[in-house]
Design an enzyme around this catalytic site. Structure first.
Site, PDB file in Angstrom:
ATOM      1  N   GLU A 108      -4.230 -19.830  46.509  1.00 18.90           N
ATOM      2  CA  GLU A 108      -2.947 -19.968  45.827  1.00 18.90           C
ATOM      3  C   GLU A 108      -2.089 -21.033  46.514  1.00 18.90           C
ATOM      4  OE1 GLU A 108      -0.736 -16.550  44.724  1.00 18.90           O
ATOM      5  OE2 GLU A 108      -2.485 -15.211  44.625  1.00 18.90           O
ATOM      6  N   GLU A 155      -7.771 -15.114  47.784  1.00 20.79           N
ATOM      7  CA  GLU A 155      -7.304 -15.780  46.569  1.00 20.79           C
ATOM      8  C   GLU A 155      -6.653 -17.099  46.959  1.00 20.79           C
ATOM      9  OE1 GLU A 155      -6.577 -12.094  43.439  1.00 20.79           O
ATOM     10  OE2 GLU A 155      -4.857 -13.251  44.141  1.00 20.79           O
ATOM     11  N   THR A 191      -0.843 -11.327  53.688  1.00 20.61           N
ATOM     12  CA  THR A 191      -0.737 -12.558  52.906  1.00 20.61           C
ATOM     13  C   THR A 191      -0.541 -13.680  53.914  1.00 20.61           C
ATOM     14  OG1 THR A 191       0.342 -11.385  51.075  1.00 20.61           O
ATOM     15  CG2 THR A 191       0.544 -13.787  51.106  1.00 20.61           C
ATOM     16  N   GLN A 215      -7.882  -2.269  44.274  1.00 21.37           N
ATOM     17  CA  GLN A 215      -7.118  -2.852  43.171  1.00 21.37           C
ATOM     18  C   GLN A 215      -7.571  -2.311  41.818  1.00 21.37           C
ATOM     19  OE1 GLN A 215      -7.423  -7.113  43.009  1.00 21.37           O
ATOM     20  NE2 GLN A 215      -6.033  -7.327  41.276  1.00 21.37           N
ATOM     21  N   HIS A 218      -8.915 -18.362  35.764  1.00 25.21           N
ATOM     22  CA  HIS A 218      -9.141 -17.218  36.646  1.00 25.21           C
ATOM     23  C   HIS A 218      -9.098 -15.902  35.870  1.00 25.21           C
ATOM     24  CE1 HIS A 218      -8.849 -14.481  40.044  1.00 25.21           C
ATOM     25  NE2 HIS A 218      -7.684 -14.040  39.596  1.00 25.21           N
ATOM     26  N   ASP A 274      -3.729 -14.962  49.128  1.00 23.83           N
ATOM     27  CA  ASP A 274      -3.320 -13.615  48.722  1.00 23.83           C
ATOM     28  C   ASP A 274      -4.534 -12.692  48.846  1.00 23.83           C
ATOM     29  OD1 ASP A 274      -1.903 -11.474  47.586  1.00 23.83           O
ATOM     30  OD2 ASP A 274      -2.581 -12.010  45.575  1.00 23.83           O
ATOM     31  N   ASP A 305       4.452 -12.635  43.439  1.00 18.32           N
ATOM     32  CA  ASP A 305       3.155 -13.276  43.226  1.00 18.32           C
ATOM     33  C   ASP A 305       2.876 -13.361  41.730  1.00 18.32           C
ATOM     34  OD1 ASP A 305       0.848 -14.512  44.167  1.00 18.32           O
ATOM     35  OD2 ASP A 305      -0.322 -12.685  43.994  1.00 18.32           O
ATOM     36  N   LYS A 328      -2.883  -5.150  47.867  1.00 21.16           N
ATOM     37  CA  LYS A 328      -2.275  -6.457  48.132  1.00 21.16           C
ATOM     38  C   LYS A 328      -1.260  -6.448  49.271  1.00 21.16           C
ATOM     39  CE  LYS A 328      -3.828  -8.821  44.367  1.00 21.16           C
ATOM     40  NZ  LYS A 328      -4.373 -10.190  44.333  1.00 21.16           N
ATOM     41  N   ARG A 370     -10.472  -5.566  46.355  1.00 22.86           N
ATOM     42  CA  ARG A 370     -10.803  -5.451  44.930  1.00 22.86           C
ATOM     43  C   ARG A 370     -11.126  -4.027  44.497  1.00 22.86           C
ATOM     44  NH1 ARG A 370      -8.411  -9.892  43.005  1.00 22.86           N
ATOM     45  NH2 ARG A 370      -9.384 -11.829  43.728  1.00 22.86           N
ATOM     46  N   GLU A 417     -14.893 -14.101  41.396  1.00 22.79           N
ATOM     47  CA  GLU A 417     -15.392 -14.979  40.339  1.00 22.79           C
ATOM     48  C   GLU A 417     -16.706 -15.646  40.743  1.00 22.79           C
ATOM     49  OE1 GLU A 417     -12.281 -17.619  38.501  1.00 22.79           O
ATOM     50  OE2 GLU A 417     -11.144 -16.828  40.191  1.00 22.79           O
TER      51      GLU A 417
END
Length: 438
Positions: free
Chosen positions: A211, A209, A267, A250, A144, A243, A137, A263, A247, A383
């Site tokens: 992607e 996420e 996925t 993380q 971002h 993904d 990844d 993570k 948070r 975000e």
């Protein structure tokens, strides 16, 4: 990437659904997936989307309608996994694309025999399109990266190396699932706000996420890097990828190394892989601002400068459990384009192999979260909601700082411009379930 008759925007199929305005799967697209009739228990097989139907490639191969090099490619693409077809390379991919285009085009001979190989998309179930050996990844959206850092400090900037190389970490293959994936909120270790010691508990800051998934075609031997000028010959195609990210876990675990529990629980990829050839009309110049640092020579080439970017429109929507119960439509959260990505797909693949790493057919590369420069172009909830501090409206009076149990996130992608047929990616859908009780 050059244009040919298969990109002709005026070309039509004898299948009326393929000609519908705004559809994802016209005759100019012809993306690949692995599927079977839902509930049948029959073997999975390769397929191509056309309109509201899937062309069963195993049935087509048995019908004997394709000859020569295209027939050899068809036999590979009809298998329960697409790895062998991915390994065959651009000449085989193009031969089969041209043969399928000829069979599906308006006025083609053998229409009745091809119709017998169609399966309604509404009645199929999907498997992962390939056996994925390795998953990497990337982290390649400057917008971002800056947005996330400035949640904590308004004047923050990315680390210097971000502008010099496509950053990445190696992910986990065992929990990659196809669209429709449902997964339990993970447990992990994190530091609650104001606490002096971490806890082990279910994630409290679940995120998505936005992607793209880049599927590797022919690989490379260990110790033999792939030059940037040749990189796209080793990329079979692109699908959507979510993904999922915990948070709170993380933030606690990724210093000094990369994410781990945050993570590796899920996925999700969309089932249809759109080939790079289908995307040829939507290539854009790749450039850097003159004041920005320029790539080192191994990450720079005239072809990448001329058409390294791809204008793929992307959108995120959320369907809450309450909305589902009330019959409300999903709420659109954001939209952007992949053309804003700081590093190109070719640069990602080339950098991956630059140290001698061997890639294999069916390996999966995530693009990293895709965010654009404008308001409403964020590719992750962290975000949009400013780290959970400014929850966003998801319809029906509901707001989200982070995802709740029962939330379904839906990613969509398409390419569209005057003078070209619209090329769609379908959707990538996944649902967060409650954490499993300890």
């Amino acid at each position: 990437m050059t244009l040919d008759h298969t990109h002709d925007p005026t070309a039509r199929s004898w299948l009326a659904a393929a000609n519908a305005a705004g559809g994802d799967f016209p005759i100019q697209n012809l993306p690949f997936a692995v599927l079977r009739r839902a509930g049948s228990g029959e073997p999975f097989r390769g397929a191509v989307a056309i309109g509201d139907q899937a062309l069963d490639l195993a049935a087509l191969a048995a019908a004997g309608l394709v000859q020569g090099a295209a027939a050899e490619a068809l036999a590979l693409a009809a298998q329960p996994q697409l790895n062998a077809f991915m390994a065959a390379g651009p000449a085989a991919w193009r031969a089969l694309r041209h043969a399928l285009f000829a069979l599906l085009r308006e006025g083609a001979a053998g229409e009745a025999a091809v119709r017998a190989c169609l399966r309604p998309l509404a009645g199929v179930e999907y498997a992962l399109p390939a056996q994925i050996g390795d998953y990497t990844d990337f982290y390649t959206s400057l917008d971002h990266a800056v947005n996330c850092m400035r949640i904590m400090r308004p004047d923050a900037d990315v680390p210097p190396n971000f502008r010099w190389l496509p950053q990445a970490y190696h992910g986990r293959v065992s929990t990659i699932g196809v669209s429709g994936q449902r997964f339990h909120r993970p447990h992990g270790q994190f530091l609650p706000p104001g606490a002096s010691a971490p806890v082990f508990a279910p994630c409290t800051a679940m995120d998505y996420e936005l992607e793209l998934a880049l599927w590797v075609g022919p690989g490379n031997p260990a110790g033999q890097p792939i030059a940037l000028a040749n990189a796209e010959q080793h990329l079979f195609g692109i699908s959507l990828l979510n993904d999922w990210s915990a948070r709170d876990i993380q933030m606690w675990e990724m210093t000094p190394l990369g994410p781990f529990h945050a993570k590796n629980f899920a996925t999700t990829v969309s089932p249809w892989i759109v080939t790079l050839e289908a995307l040829a009309p939507f290539r854009r110049p790749w450039s850097r601002d003159a004041a920005d640092v320029q790539p080192l020579p191994y990450l720079d080439a005239p072809a990448n400068r001329a058409q390294g970017a791809i204008d793929i429109q992307l959108e995120v929507a959320l369907l809450s459990e309450a909305a589902r119960a009330q019959g409300r439509a999903p709420a659109r959260l954001s939209g952007t384009s992949f053309r804003h990505q700081y590093w190109s797909v070719a640069q990602m693949l080339t950098h991956h192999t630059a140290g001698g790493c061997a890639l294999q057919p069916g390996d999966l590369l995530g693009s990293g979260t895709i965010s654009g420069p404008g308001p409403g172009e964020a590719g992750a909830l962290i975000e949009l909601a400013r780290g959970g501090q400014q929850p966003v409206d998801v319809g029906g009076g509901e707001r989200r700082g982070f995802l709740q149990d029962g939330d379904t996130v839906i990613l969509r992608g398409w390419c569209e411009k005057p003078g070209a047929a619209r090329i769609g990616f379908g959707e990538c859908r996944g649902t967060v379930l409650p954490a499993i009780s300890e």
